[in-house]
Design a protein around this motif. Sequence first.
Motif, PDB file in Angstrom:
ATOM      1  N   GLN A   1      12.021  -3.276  -0.528  1.00 40.24           N
ATOM      2  CA  GLN A   1      12.338  -2.402  -1.658  1.00 40.24           C
ATOM      3  C   GLN A   1      11.178  -1.465  -2.013  1.00 40.24           C
ATOM      4  O   GLN A   1      11.366  -0.509  -2.750  1.00 40.24           O
ATOM      5  CB  GLN A   1      12.712  -3.230  -2.887  1.00 40.24           C
ATOM      6  N   GLY A   2      10.013  -1.739  -1.478  1.00 37.30           N
ATOM      7  CA  GLY A   2       8.851  -0.921  -1.799  1.00 37.30           C
ATOM      8  C   GLY A   2       8.460  -0.030  -0.644  1.00 37.30           C
ATOM      9  O   GLY A   2       9.101  -0.003   0.400  1.00 37.30           O
ATOM     10  N   ALA A   3       7.401   0.720  -0.838  1.00 31.30           N
ATOM     11  CA  ALA A   3       6.885   1.608   0.199  1.00 31.30           C
ATOM     12  C   ALA A   3       5.368   1.664   0.095  1.00 31.30           C
ATOM     13  O   ALA A   3       4.798   1.492  -0.979  1.00 31.30           O
ATOM     14  CB  ALA A   3       7.461   3.009   0.026  1.00 31.30           C
ATOM     15  N   VAL A   4       4.729   1.893   1.209  1.00 33.54           N
ATOM     16  CA  VAL A   4       3.281   2.043   1.242  1.00 33.54           C
ATOM     17  C   VAL A   4       2.923   3.417   0.682  1.00 33.54           C
ATOM     18  O   VAL A   4       3.588   4.410   0.975  1.00 33.54           O
ATOM     19  CB  VAL A   4       2.770   1.902   2.692  1.00 33.54           C
ATOM     20  N   ALA A   5       1.873   3.471  -0.119  1.00 38.56           N
ATOM     21  CA  ALA A   5       1.415   4.744  -0.682  1.00 38.56           C
ATOM     22  C   ALA A   5       0.765   5.559   0.429  1.00 38.56           C
ATOM     23  O   ALA A   5      -0.308   5.220   0.909  1.00 38.56           O
ATOM     24  CB  ALA A   5       0.425   4.495  -1.810  1.00 38.56           C
TER      25      ALA A   5
ATOM     26  N   TYR B   1      -0.148   8.776   0.215  1.00 36.42           N
ATOM     27  CA  TYR B   1      -1.029   9.840  -0.272  1.00 36.42           C
ATOM     28  C   TYR B   1      -2.498   9.429  -0.236  1.00 36.42           C
ATOM     29  O   TYR B   1      -3.379  10.243  -0.440  1.00 36.42           O
ATOM     30  CB  TYR B   1      -0.636  10.280  -1.682  1.00 36.42           C
ATOM     31  N   ILE B   2      -2.770   8.153   0.017  1.00 38.74           N
ATOM     32  CA  ILE B   2      -4.135   7.661   0.186  1.00 38.74           C
ATOM     33  C   ILE B   2      -4.249   7.195   1.640  1.00 38.74           C
ATOM     34  O   ILE B   2      -3.557   6.251   2.028  1.00 38.74           O
ATOM     35  CB  ILE B   2      -4.447   6.501  -0.784  1.00 38.74           C
ATOM     36  N   PRO B   3      -5.056   7.846   2.460  1.00 47.46           N
ATOM     37  CA  PRO B   3      -5.104   7.545   3.893  1.00 47.46           C
ATOM     38  C   PRO B   3      -5.272   6.068   4.242  1.00 47.46           C
ATOM     39  O   PRO B   3      -4.566   5.561   5.113  1.00 47.46           O
ATOM     40  CB  PRO B   3      -6.301   8.372   4.384  1.00 47.46           C
ATOM     41  N   GLU B   4      -6.161   5.365   3.568  1.00 50.04           N
ATOM     42  CA  GLU B   4      -6.370   3.952   3.896  1.00 50.04           C
ATOM     43  C   GLU B   4      -5.146   3.104   3.552  1.00 50.04           C
ATOM     44  O   GLU B   4      -4.827   2.155   4.256  1.00 50.04           O
ATOM     45  CB  GLU B   4      -7.618   3.403   3.210  1.00 50.04           C
ATOM     46  N   LEU B   5      -4.481   3.422   2.473  1.00 52.22           N
ATOM     47  CA  LEU B   5      -3.272   2.675   2.112  1.00 52.22           C
ATOM     48  C   LEU B   5      -2.136   2.967   3.073  1.00 52.22           C
ATOM     49  O   LEU B   5      -1.302   2.104   3.346  1.00 52.22           O
ATOM     50  CB  LEU B   5      -2.848   2.996   0.682  1.00 52.22           C
ATOM     51  N   ALA B   6      -2.084   4.165   3.607  1.00 51.08           N
ATOM     52  CA  ALA B   6      -1.031   4.537   4.557  1.00 51.08           C
ATOM     53  C   ALA B   6      -1.099   3.712   5.835  1.00 51.08           C
ATOM     54  O   ALA B   6      -0.098   3.546   6.523  1.00 51.08           O
ATOM     55  CB  ALA B   6      -1.125   6.020   4.881  1.00 51.08           C
ATOM     56  N   LYS B   7      -2.266   3.159   6.135  1.00 49.43           N
ATOM     57  CA  LYS B   7      -2.465   2.357   7.347  1.00 49.43           C
ATOM     58  C   LYS B   7      -2.026   0.899   7.185  1.00 49.43           C
ATOM     59  O   LYS B   7      -1.928   0.168   8.161  1.00 49.43           O
ATOM     60  CB  LYS B   7      -3.937   2.371   7.749  1.00 49.43           C
ATOM     61  N   VAL B   8      -1.773   0.472   5.969  1.00 55.38           N
ATOM     62  CA  VAL B   8      -1.466  -0.930   5.695  1.00 55.38           C
ATOM     63  C   VAL B   8      -0.053  -1.281   6.165  1.00 55.38           C
ATOM     64  O   VAL B   8       0.892  -0.537   5.936  1.00 55.38           O
ATOM     65  CB  VAL B   8      -1.613  -1.227   4.191  1.00 55.38           C
TER      66      VAL B   8
END
Length: 79
Positions: free
Chosen positions: A19-23, A25-32
């Motif tokens: 139900q969620g999504a990775v943020a 807009y922040i490069p490091e969070l996009a990699k999670v």
Amino acid sequence: MNQDVLSKIVENNKGLISQGAVATYIPELAKVNKDYLGAVIAYPDGTMLSAGDTKVRFAIESISKTVVLALALLDNGEE
């Protein structure tokens, strides 16, 4: 809270990850990996409970704001 309860909470909520999504807009969070879920509780006496993906390194971009806010409030009060 005990280890069994924490493990059940994490396991019961794994199904909600979709139900969620990775943020992004922040490069490091996009990699999670969005499928990771873990929780750790540390008690003042040194007891630690953990469940889920707690050994995975992760970025703390946004969650660090709540910790800094809590420290600021403790040091300076709400005003």
